[in-house]
Design an enzyme around this catalytic site. Sequence first.
Site, PDB file in Angstrom:
ATOM      1  N   ARG A 177      32.565  38.843  29.485  1.00  0.00           N
ATOM      2  CA  ARG A 177      33.890  39.480  28.996  1.00  0.00           C
ATOM      3  C   ARG A 177      34.453  38.957  27.660  1.00  0.00           C
ATOM      4  NH1 ARG A 177      38.521  39.208  33.827  1.00  0.00           N
ATOM      5  NH2 ARG A 177      38.489  37.212  32.996  1.00  0.00           N
TER       6      ARG A 177
ATOM      7  N   ASP B  74      48.723  45.910  40.999  1.00  0.00           N
ATOM      8  CA  ASP B  74      48.426  44.731  40.587  1.00  0.00           C
ATOM      9  C   ASP B  74      48.282  45.029  39.071  1.00  0.00           C
ATOM     10  OD1 ASP B  74      47.192  42.386  39.415  1.00  0.00           O
ATOM     11  OD2 ASP B  74      46.275  41.931  41.318  1.00  0.00           O
TER      12      ASP B  74
ATOM     13  N   PHE C 176      40.137  43.075  42.298  1.00  0.00           N
ATOM     14  CA  PHE C 176      39.773  41.424  42.274  1.00  0.00           C
ATOM     15  C   PHE C 176      39.805  40.894  43.483  1.00  0.00           C
ATOM     16  CE2 PHE C 176      41.918  37.573  41.081  1.00  0.00           C
ATOM     17  CZ  PHE C 176      40.951  37.117  40.022  1.00  0.00           C
TER      18      PHE C 176
ATOM     19  N   TYR D 144      50.281  34.409  32.997  1.00  0.00           N
ATOM     20  CA  TYR D 144      49.526  33.330  32.311  1.00  0.00           C
ATOM     21  C   TYR D 144      48.217  34.000  31.493  1.00  0.00           C
ATOM     22  CZ  TYR D 144      46.803  33.445  36.770  1.00  0.00           C
ATOM     23  OH  TYR D 144      46.074  33.838  37.876  1.00  0.00           O
ATOM     24  N   LYS D 145      48.139  35.290  31.680  1.00  0.00           N
ATOM     25  CA  LYS D 145      47.008  35.975  30.923  1.00  0.00           C
ATOM     26  C   LYS D 145      47.688  36.425  29.506  1.00  0.00           C
ATOM     27  CE  LYS D 145      44.459  36.647  34.868  1.00  0.00           C
ATOM     28  NZ  LYS D 145      44.200  37.693  36.174  1.00  0.00           N
TER      29      LYS D 145
HETATM   30  C1  PLP Z   1      44.183  36.922  37.352  1.00  0.00           C
HETATM   31  C2  PLP Z   1      44.264  37.755  38.426  1.00  0.00           C
HETATM   32  C3  PLP Z   1      45.110  37.555  40.057  1.00  0.00           C
HETATM   33  C4  PLP Z   1      45.465  36.129  40.090  1.00  0.00           C
HETATM   34  O1  PLP Z   1      46.170  35.717  41.117  1.00  0.00           O
HETATM   35  P1  PLP Z   1      46.748  34.368  41.377  1.00  0.00           P
HETATM   36  O2  PLP Z   1      47.404  34.326  42.419  1.00  0.00           O
HETATM   37  O3  PLP Z   1      47.596  34.003  40.066  1.00  0.00           O
HETATM   38  O4  PLP Z   1      45.619  33.308  41.294  1.00  0.00           O
HETATM   39  C5  PLP Z   1      45.140  38.710  40.724  1.00  0.00           C
HETATM   40  N1  PLP Z   1      44.873  39.719  40.581  1.00  0.00           N
HETATM   41  C6  PLP Z   1      44.142  40.067  39.268  1.00  0.00           C
HETATM   42  C7  PLP Z   1      43.770  41.458  38.985  1.00  0.00           C
HETATM   43  C8  PLP Z   1      43.895  39.388  38.336  1.00  0.00           C
HETATM   44  O5  PLP Z   1      43.359  39.547  37.419  1.00  0.00           O
END
Ligand code: PLP
Length: 405
Positions: free
Chosen positions: A380, A206, A129, A231-232
Amino acid sequence: MDLSPEAAKRLDTTDELAAFRDRFVPITDASVIAYLDGNSLGRPLRATAERLQALVAEEWGSRLIRSWEERWLALPEEIGDELGRVALGAAPGQTIVADSTSVCLYKTLRAAVALRPGRDEIVTDTANFPTDRFLVESVAAELGLTLRWIETDPLTGVRPEDVTAATRRRTAAVVLSHVDYRSAAIADLAAITRETHDRGGLVVWDLCHSAGVLPVELDAAGADFAVGCTYKFLNAGPGAPAFLYVNARHHEAFGQPITGWMGAADTFAMAPRYEPAPGIRRALSGTPPVLGMVGVQEGVALLAEAGIDRVRAKAVALGRWVLALADAWLVPLGFTIASPRDDDRRGGHVTLRHPDAERLSRVLIENGVLIDFRRPDGIRIGLSPLTTGFAEVRQAMARVRELAG
Ligand SMILES: *Cc1c(COP(=O)(O)O)cnc(C)c1O
């Protein structure tokens, strides 16, 4: 597979988690046919709306500053413990809720590298990511370390043998996503952790696309560190704080760079010098985001009720359903499947590819099918087991067929 509307209805009526949908705030916008983006932003719980009202009126409005002592200061660890128990396979005292995933990742990676003095390489993969790749690059630049990239085939995700090939005696830390945000490929967390440990390195996982949708076994895998967002699949709300896990065996030596007062041994001693708190609390920096934590608390409580194993089983069934519909209806129209077909290797979403995906995604959203587009050509389809239904998915896929045909 029977793809009829009746078959969809049967799947919905036999779905043990179907009733959980009513625990969420209803979508009043009648133009929405399907919400297939719960893996980016989960839907709000009714309980969260009520709790926020009550918090403002009572805890904040009436108890005022006394609430810090009475309730709020303990929340990062309290909610962290529950999240660890319900979703992460983590014993108490190792998980806290704080900051954002990006900030937690920075803190954790800095701490991991500091635990391996003399080693000067960090390993990550090209499919990771963006926030992970960017932070790994900036930490490497900040500390004068070398960054080694694993070239990942998104369809398989990072494999243990890729990590074996990329790590060596110079590897301080490996930073990887457990579930690939594009393809949903699941990495073998236990095997990769073992491989890295064999070479003396540490792993930062992560868990953004795993937390709340598939069981993670951090303690059993001997994991070092993990971060992830709420938040997901945990439905905690836009910008709700992230979580950070540090295995107890690293606590004593764990030193992170954002040494704020909330992570200090005695926050209110107003000490002349920073002294880290014992245990996981030293991973904190500043004042906990109490309003956002309410959503995490409610999201985790709902998941505890549903059970992560039932959630995982439904995620698999929804994934299979999407694949069957896509094979029958969309592959003949030029779509390809860009997620693993093997249930054990696929997380909570399915990605389809189409040469005209960008335009098509816009049209789909305008037509009430809320999916998301991932560059260059991915659509997606997020499957959020506590809110997504089989008929809902079928309707969405029928709409895709119509609009792409
Ligand atoms: C959504 C997501 C993030 C988001 O990071 P934020 O600091 O909350 O913006 C990070 N890593 C992955 C793999 C994600 O899917």
